[in-house]
Design a protein around this motif. Sequence first.
Motif, short mmCIF file in Angstrom:
data_model
loop_
_atom_site.label_atom_id
_atom_site.label_comp_id
_atom_site.label_asym_id
_atom_site.label_seq_id
_atom_site.Cartn_x
_atom_site.Cartn_y
_atom_site.Cartn_z
N ALA A 94 0.87 -1.18 0.00
CA ALA A 94 0.00 0.00 0.00
C ALA A 94 0.90 1.23 0.00
O ALA A 94 2.12 1.12 0.24
N LYS A 95 0.31 2.37 -0.26
CA LYS A 95 1.04 3.63 -0.16
C LYS A 95 0.59 4.35 1.10
O LYS A 95 -0.59 4.38 1.41
N ASP A 96 1.57 4.92 1.81
CA ASP A 96 1.21 5.68 3.00
C ASP A 96 0.79 7.10 2.60
O ASP A 96 0.70 7.43 1.42
N GLU A 97 0.53 7.95 3.60
CA GLU A 97 0.06 9.30 3.35
C GLU A 97 1.03 10.12 2.49
O GLU A 97 0.62 10.99 1.74
N GLY A 98 2.30 9.83 2.62
CA GLY A 98 3.33 10.54 1.86
C GLY A 98 3.60 9.94 0.49
O GLY A 98 4.51 10.37 -0.21
N GLY A 99 2.85 8.92 0.11
CA GLY A 99 3.04 8.28 -1.19
C GLY A 99 4.14 7.24 -1.21
O GLY A 99 4.46 6.71 -2.27
N GLN A 100 4.70 6.93 -0.05
CA GLN A 100 5.75 5.92 0.03
C GLN A 100 5.12 4.52 0.06
O GLN A 100 4.09 4.32 0.70
N LEU A 101 5.79 3.60 -0.59
CA LEU A 101 5.32 2.22 -0.61
C LEU A 101 5.61 1.57 0.75
O LEU A 101 6.69 1.71 1.30
N LYS A 102 4.62 0.86 1.27
CA LYS A 102 4.82 0.08 2.50
C LYS A 102 4.28 -1.32 2.25
O LYS A 102 3.45 -1.54 1.37
N ALA A 103 4.79 -2.26 3.02
CA ALA A 103 4.39 -3.66 2.84
C ALA A 103 4.08 -4.28 4.20
O ALA A 103 4.53 -3.79 5.24
N HIS A 104 3.32 -5.36 4.15
CA HIS A 104 2.95 -6.07 5.37
C HIS A 104 2.80 -7.55 5.02
O HIS A 104 2.37 -7.90 3.93
N ALA A 105 3.15 -8.41 5.97
CA ALA A 105 3.01 -9.86 5.79
C ALA A 105 2.07 -10.41 6.84
O ALA A 105 2.03 -9.94 7.97
N TRP A 106 1.29 -11.42 6.43
CA TRP A 106 0.39 -12.10 7.36
C TRP A 106 0.26 -13.54 6.92
O TRP A 106 0.72 -13.93 5.84
N VAL A 107 -0.35 -14.36 7.76
CA VAL A 107 -0.52 -15.78 7.47
C VAL A 107 -2.01 -16.10 7.36
O VAL A 107 -2.80 -15.69 8.21
N GLU A 108 -2.35 -16.83 6.32
CA GLU A 108 -3.71 -17.34 6.16
C GLU A 108 -3.69 -18.84 6.39
O GLU A 108 -2.86 -19.55 5.83
N CYS A 109 -4.60 -19.30 7.23
CA CYS A 109 -4.70 -20.72 7.55
C CYS A 109 -6.18 -21.07 7.71
O CYS A 109 -6.88 -20.42 8.49
N GLU A 110 -6.61 -22.06 6.98
CA GLU A 110 -7.98 -22.54 7.07
C GLU A 110 -9.00 -21.42 6.87
O GLU A 110 -9.99 -21.31 7.58
N GLY A 111 -8.70 -20.54 5.92
CA GLY A 111 -9.62 -19.47 5.57
C GLY A 111 -9.62 -18.28 6.51
O GLY A 111 -10.40 -17.35 6.33
N LYS A 112 -8.73 -18.28 7.50
CA LYS A 112 -8.66 -17.17 8.45
C LYS A 112 -7.24 -16.62 8.50
O LYS A 112 -6.29 -17.31 8.16
N ILE A 113 -7.14 -15.40 8.98
CA ILE A 113 -5.81 -14.81 9.17
C ILE A 113 -5.29 -15.26 10.52
O ILE A 113 -5.93 -15.04 11.55
N GLY A 114 -4.14 -15.92 10.50
CA GLY A 114 -3.57 -16.47 11.72
C GLY A 114 -2.74 -15.48 12.51
O GLY A 114 -2.78 -15.45 13.72
#
Length: 131
Positions: A94-114
């Motif tokens: 995503a882009k933050d308020e200043g237009g900088q690119l930011k990233a995030h990692a998460w885990v999906e397991c059994e249809g839910k975010i772990g």
Amino acid sequence: ERRLLVSALFHLVMVMVGMWVIPLRVLIRRLHKMAVERDRLSDSNPLPPERIAWAIRVVSCYLPGTMNCLVQALATQSILARRGRPARVRIGVAKDEGGQLKAHAWVECEGKIGIGGVGVSQYTALPYWED
């Protein structure tokens, strides 16, 4: 509970050190290879993904360098896979308020975010990567 916390500690340290010394793609392949050798506790002691995520979060509070979402996501996925629970690490941008690119990692397991689910809706998920 103590075994789960020790497992979380082991996986967090392994991922954190791995990210320092080997390319991410190689680390992911090694984590998948380790997952094939399932825990002997996986069948006798099934744990919900939420409990594993809890252990990762608790240990991360006390272990410097592990508050990174990618470290936590890879460690969580590794524990879930060793326990015979398929899970995928997702990365979103995503882009933050200043237009900088930011990233995030998460885990999906059994249809839910772990783990890593806070604020996920603001990110556009990238396609899954395959080995």
